[in-house]
Design an enzyme around this catalytic site. Structure first.
Site, short mmCIF file in Angstrom:
data_model
loop_
_atom_site.label_atom_id
_atom_site.label_comp_id
_atom_site.label_asym_id
_atom_site.label_seq_id
_atom_site.Cartn_x
_atom_site.Cartn_y
_atom_site.Cartn_z
N ASP A 130 -4.42 -6.07 -8.30
CA ASP A 130 -4.84 -5.44 -7.04
C ASP A 130 -4.87 -3.88 -7.24
O ASP A 130 -4.74 -3.66 -8.27
CB ASP A 130 -3.59 -5.70 -5.89
CG ASP A 130 -4.15 -5.54 -4.44
OD1 ASP A 130 -5.16 -5.05 -4.14
OD2 ASP A 130 -3.34 -6.27 -3.56
N HIS A 179 0.76 -1.10 0.06
CA HIS A 179 0.01 0.03 -0.08
C HIS A 179 0.90 1.11 -0.05
O HIS A 179 0.34 2.25 -0.39
CB HIS A 179 -0.90 0.12 1.08
CG HIS A 179 -1.98 -1.14 1.20
ND1 HIS A 179 -1.79 -2.24 1.70
CD2 HIS A 179 -3.24 -0.98 0.93
CE1 HIS A 179 -2.86 -3.10 1.66
NE2 HIS A 179 -3.80 -2.25 0.79
#
EC number: 3.2.1.52
Length: 351
Positions: free
Chosen positions: A248, A176
């Site tokens: 993702d 992230h």
């Protein structure tokens, strides 16, 4: 050709979002905690999406359990996946993993959500982005528990998504926030982290797979999410995976090495992804919709659309019927007890 899943800003559907969701490239959306106030509100939001957008949309969420559970108030407290192995006997582990898969999927389907991106198949608990989202550090245990969880999901009527291929568990960095590098040899990865994916594919348990924004430097220079080596050579050819490949979230910092949002989207599709997630980047979504050109003449168009159709929920569940079901009521308390026990164990370790 619909390939993009996007997000919503808040708890009510905005007109701009209706227009974005209606775009031919948009296949669906993913919901987050910021979209949730309570069950009645989230049901109304989903109903509004279904009514105002005049096409079928794949509505998704991350409702894994433990710390990754977007909807909490009014829903079952689902255990972290590590909790099964740490708090239960061997026979109970598999039994309650299946019940957790069923409970999660049934609750989401009762909201008119098609898909929760689960389960996590990463091995080990050292990576801070994964931690107790992982079933186990041991391949056999992880496969047994994941199989049970998926069987529960399938029984409820939801497709499964194994993540994060070929394994995110051995990097300390969080994708992230940055692009993690896994410098282990190909042999180490294939004999360990890849095994849950390989074994569950061979058992025909996985309907979809989500690759990691991790660069496996001994295998390829691109993150797995944008790597033809991982997605076409290994996943499609070597493992013979026939299901859907999701990227993702392309808004994550870990995808930044693939360029701007349009370049990331093109690279992920060219590498072999069928569906792309792009979240928390409204301007990026608009750039992709304005610049990504997909037509029926492109390779794999029909296969990709067929894979998308296979992910929609496979039954209808009424919420009131669900919560009056004895199975749901028993699970509601037992699963919450498992998570409470696990949190107590963690708290004791930190004291």
């Amino acid at each position: 050709m619909s390939s993009l899943l996007i997000d919503l800003k808040g708890k009510e559907l905005e007109q701009e979002e209706v227009e974005l969701l209606s775009h031919p490239l948009v296949a669906g959306l993913i919901l987050f905690t910021r979209n949730f106030e309570n069950r009645e509100q989230i049901q109304e939001l989903i109903r509004s999406v279904r009514q105002r957008v005049k096409k079928p949309l794949l509505i998704t969420v991350d409702q894994e359990g433990g710390r990754v559970q977007r909807f909490r108030d009014g829903f079952t407290m689902l255990p972290s996946m590590q909790a099964f192995q740490e708090t239960l006997s061997a026979t109970e582990q598999v039994s309650f993993a299946k019940e957790a898969g069923w409970q999660m999927a049934a609750e989401m389907i009762a909201l008119d959500i098609d898909l929760s991106f689960a389960p996590v198949l990463d091995l080990g608990h050292e990576c801070r982005a994964i931690g107790d989202r992982s079933f186990s550090s041991d391949v056999k245990s992880a496969v047994n528990l994941a199989t049970a969880f998926i069987d529960g999901m399938h029984q409820a009527g939801m497709a499964s998504t194994g993540k994060h291929f070929p394994g995110h568990g051995h990097v300390l960095a969080d994708s992230h926030l940055e692009t993690p590098y896994d410098d282990r040899t190909k042999e180490e990865i294939f004999s360990g982290d890849l095994q849950p994916f390989q074994q569950l594919i061979s058992q025909n348990k996985l309907d979809a797979i989500m690759p990691a924004h991790v660069i496996y430097s001994q295998c390829d220079s691109q993150p797995a999410s944008g790597s033809k080596y991982w997605l076409k050579e290994i996943l499609r050819k070597k493992l013979n995976f026939q299901g859907t490949i999701f990227s993702d979230d392309l808004g994550m910092k870990g995808a930044g090495v693939m360029g701007n949002f349009v370049e990331r989207s093109k690279k992920a599709l060219n590498a072999g992804c069928d569906l792309l997630l792009l979240c928390n980047e409204r301007e990026g979504v608009i750039q992709v919709l304005d610049n990504l050109k997909l037509t029926e003449n492109q390779p794999h168009f029909m296969a990709r659309q067929a894979r998308l159709q296979s992910l929609f929920k496979r039954r209808v569940i009424n919420w009131n019927d669900l919560i009056s079901d004895q199975r749901w009521r028993l699970n509601y308390q037992k699963l919450a007890d498992i998570q409470s026990r696990w949190l107590d164990i963690q708290a004791a370790k930190n004291d």
